[in-house]
Design an enzyme around this catalytic site. Structure first.
Site, PDB file in Angstrom:
ATOM      1  N   GLU A  28      57.499   9.143  48.677  1.00  0.00           N
ATOM      2  CA  GLU A  28      58.166   8.157  49.188  1.00  0.00           C
ATOM      3  C   GLU A  28      58.941   7.364  48.193  1.00  0.00           C
ATOM      4  O   GLU A  28      58.855   6.240  48.153  1.00  0.00           O
ATOM      5  CB  GLU A  28      57.379   7.294  50.285  1.00  0.00           C
ATOM      6  CG  GLU A  28      56.799   8.357  51.272  1.00  0.00           C
ATOM      7  CD  GLU A  28      56.084   7.565  52.351  1.00  0.00           C
ATOM      8  OE1 GLU A  28      56.333   6.571  52.717  1.00  0.00           O
ATOM      9  OE2 GLU A  28      55.246   8.005  53.059  1.00  0.00           O
ATOM     10  N   GLU A  76      47.826   7.751  54.773  1.00  0.00           N
ATOM     11  CA  GLU A  76      47.023   6.565  54.324  1.00  0.00           C
ATOM     12  C   GLU A  76      45.616   6.277  55.107  1.00  0.00           C
ATOM     13  O   GLU A  76      45.204   5.594  55.877  1.00  0.00           O
ATOM     14  CB  GLU A  76      47.954   5.177  54.796  1.00  0.00           C
ATOM     15  CG  GLU A  76      49.137   5.245  54.132  1.00  0.00           C
ATOM     16  CD  GLU A  76      50.273   3.960  54.457  1.00  0.00           C
ATOM     17  OE1 GLU A  76      49.631   3.345  55.341  1.00  0.00           O
ATOM     18  OE2 GLU A  76      51.449   4.171  54.012  1.00  0.00           O
TER      19      GLU A  76
HETATM   20  C1  XIL Z   1      58.743   2.985  57.293  1.00  0.00           C
HETATM   21  C2  XIL Z   1      60.145   3.035  57.517  1.00  0.00           C
HETATM   22  O1  XIL Z   1      61.054   3.308  56.428  1.00  0.00           O
HETATM   23  C3  XIL Z   1      60.854   1.902  58.300  1.00  0.00           C
HETATM   24  O2  XIL Z   1      62.095   2.436  58.662  1.00  0.00           O
HETATM   25  C4  XIL Z   1      59.795   1.965  59.538  1.00  0.00           C
HETATM   26  O3  XIL Z   1      59.974   0.492  60.243  1.00  0.00           O
HETATM   27  C5  XIL Z   1      58.399   1.682  59.222  1.00  0.00           C
HETATM   28  O4  XIL Z   1      57.937   2.711  58.248  1.00  0.00           O
HETATM   29  N1  XIL Z   1      54.720   4.437  54.300  1.00  0.00           N
HETATM   30  C6  XIL Z   1      55.140   5.530  55.106  1.00  0.00           C
HETATM   31  C7  XIL Z   1      56.257   5.453  55.776  1.00  0.00           C
HETATM   32  O5  XIL Z   1      54.412   6.638  55.023  1.00  0.00           O
HETATM   33  O6  XIL Z   1      56.385   6.102  57.020  1.00  0.00           O
HETATM   34  C8  XIL Z   1      57.024   4.289  55.954  1.00  0.00           C
HETATM   35  O7  XIL Z   1      58.277   4.222  56.529  1.00  0.00           O
HETATM   36  C9  XIL Z   1      57.097   3.228  54.764  1.00  0.00           C
HETATM   37  C10 XIL Z   1      55.598   3.295  54.283  1.00  0.00           C
END
Ligand code: XIL
Length: 355
Positions: A268, A163
């Protein structure tokens, strides 16, 4: 003009597809797609999931499902800086090591997530008084090389920086950028590459599915890194998306990333239903069908890629029983329901792979 060039490059690359060339893909024999492969482990695109180490340790049904269906694991939180580095120079490897061992025991690939992310900066970074660029470069280098070095040969790939951009296309503020400058991104890649020259290094980002501007920024930025000789090998498209997302948007984002000549990881994936955050929302048949279609588009988009660029699809979680999206209101974004049964979304993936 740039856009047209990207497309032409993409089309010329897309002469081979991601599908396995071993004759296992069904050739219109009329069988339902789910009869073609026993589990996603046989899918023509490497299928991964973000997992909770705690659930792997304590929930047998969860563990069995993960082993049965997936070929790649990402730690949902276990490899983030705030989890790995409780104090400067001291590390807590247990959960991440457990994950890596679990993957090795079951013949799975591990994707490391994530070395540099503004949301998981370790608390102790805020205690450092120096504003000297060289000092901060040293801190970042040591952290990255300690972590990548620890997992060298065991973690196949890393989200090196997660990001980088805001939705409006400007570079996001983070502690590294504040003290090192924009150069922090390329340095992170160089440090990671030095620590494990065999690791596949990704720039991971969200929003390419819904923001044309951001998609363009990310691709331009990645291209500039490649042109400078920065060791970036892939683009991660997070794809935290929703049931109203269009086929065109999803496939366009995949094509633009691929047009850079890099590997593409849908890193993701989850498909929200309850975008309005309605506390009384239920999951309807229409939702399930719309979600199935989105999973199909993503699978189709990845199948269009040349095999060497198609790194895989990772869902952000395993079942609807535990997803980061349902922490505040109900949602059902994944391939398996809260009872761990396959949803229409699962069939959507198979349709995308085999039709
Ligand atoms: C999220 C996790 O799923 C949660 O459990 C945590 O509290 C916060 O992070 N983008 C990303 C991930 O790159 O690392 C994030 O994961 C979701 C958004």
């Amino acid at each position: 003009m740039k856009k047209i060039l990207l497309f032409v490059l993409f089309l010329s690359l897309a002469h081979t597809s991601c599908s396995k060339d071993d004759g296992t893909a069904p050739q219109g024999d009329g069988k339902l797609p789910e009869l073609q492969i026993a589990t996603l482990r046989e899918a023509p695109v490497t299928m991964g999931a973000a997992v909770s180490v705690d659930a792997l340790k304590t929930d047998e049904k969860y563990r069995d499902l993960v082993v049965r269906e997936f070929t790649s694991l990402t730690g949902e939180n276990a490899m983030k800086m705030d989890a790995l580095a409780p104090a400067q120079g001291s590390y807590k490897w247990d959960d991440a090591d457990y994950l890596v061992q679990f993957a090795a025991d079951h013949g799975m690939r591990v994707h490391g997530h994530t070395l540099i992310w503004y949301r998981t900066e370790a608390w102790w970074l805020g205690q450092i008084l120096s504003t000297d660029k060289e000092v901060w470069k040293g801190i970042m280098k040591t952290y990255i090389q300690d972590v990548v070095g620890h997992f060298r040969g065991k973690v196949a790939s890393w989200d090196v920086v997660n990001e980088v951009f805001e939705d409006d296309g400007t570079m996001r503020d983070c502690i590294w950028r504040r003290y090192i400058g924009d150069e922090y991104v390329e340095l992170a890649f160089r440090y990671a590459h030095e620590a494990d020259p065999d690791a596949v290094l990704f720039y991971n980002e969200y929003g390419q599915d819904y923001s044309f501007l951001k998609n363009q920024k990310v691709c331009e930025f990645a291209r500039s890194l490649v042109e400078k000789g920065v060791p970036v090998h892939g683009i991660g498209l997070q794809f935290h998306t929703h049931t109203a997302q269009t086929e065109e948007h999803l496939k366009y984002a995949i094509r633009c990333a691929a047009a850079l000549g890099l590997k593409v990881h849908v890193s993701e994936l989850d498909v929200r239903v309850n975008d309005e955050g309605d506390p009384d929302r239920v999951f309807t048949e229409e939702d399930a069908a719309a979600q199935q279609a989105v999973y199909r588009y993503v699978a189709q988009g990845m199948m269009e890629l040349p095999a060497e660029q198609c790194y895989g699809i990772t869902t952000w979680g395993v079942t609807d029983a535990a997803t980061w999206l349902a922490e505040e209101h109900p949602d059902w974004p994944l391939l398996f329901d809260a009872r761990y049964a396959k949803k229409p979304a699962y069939h959507g993936l198979l349709q995308g792979f085999y039709k």
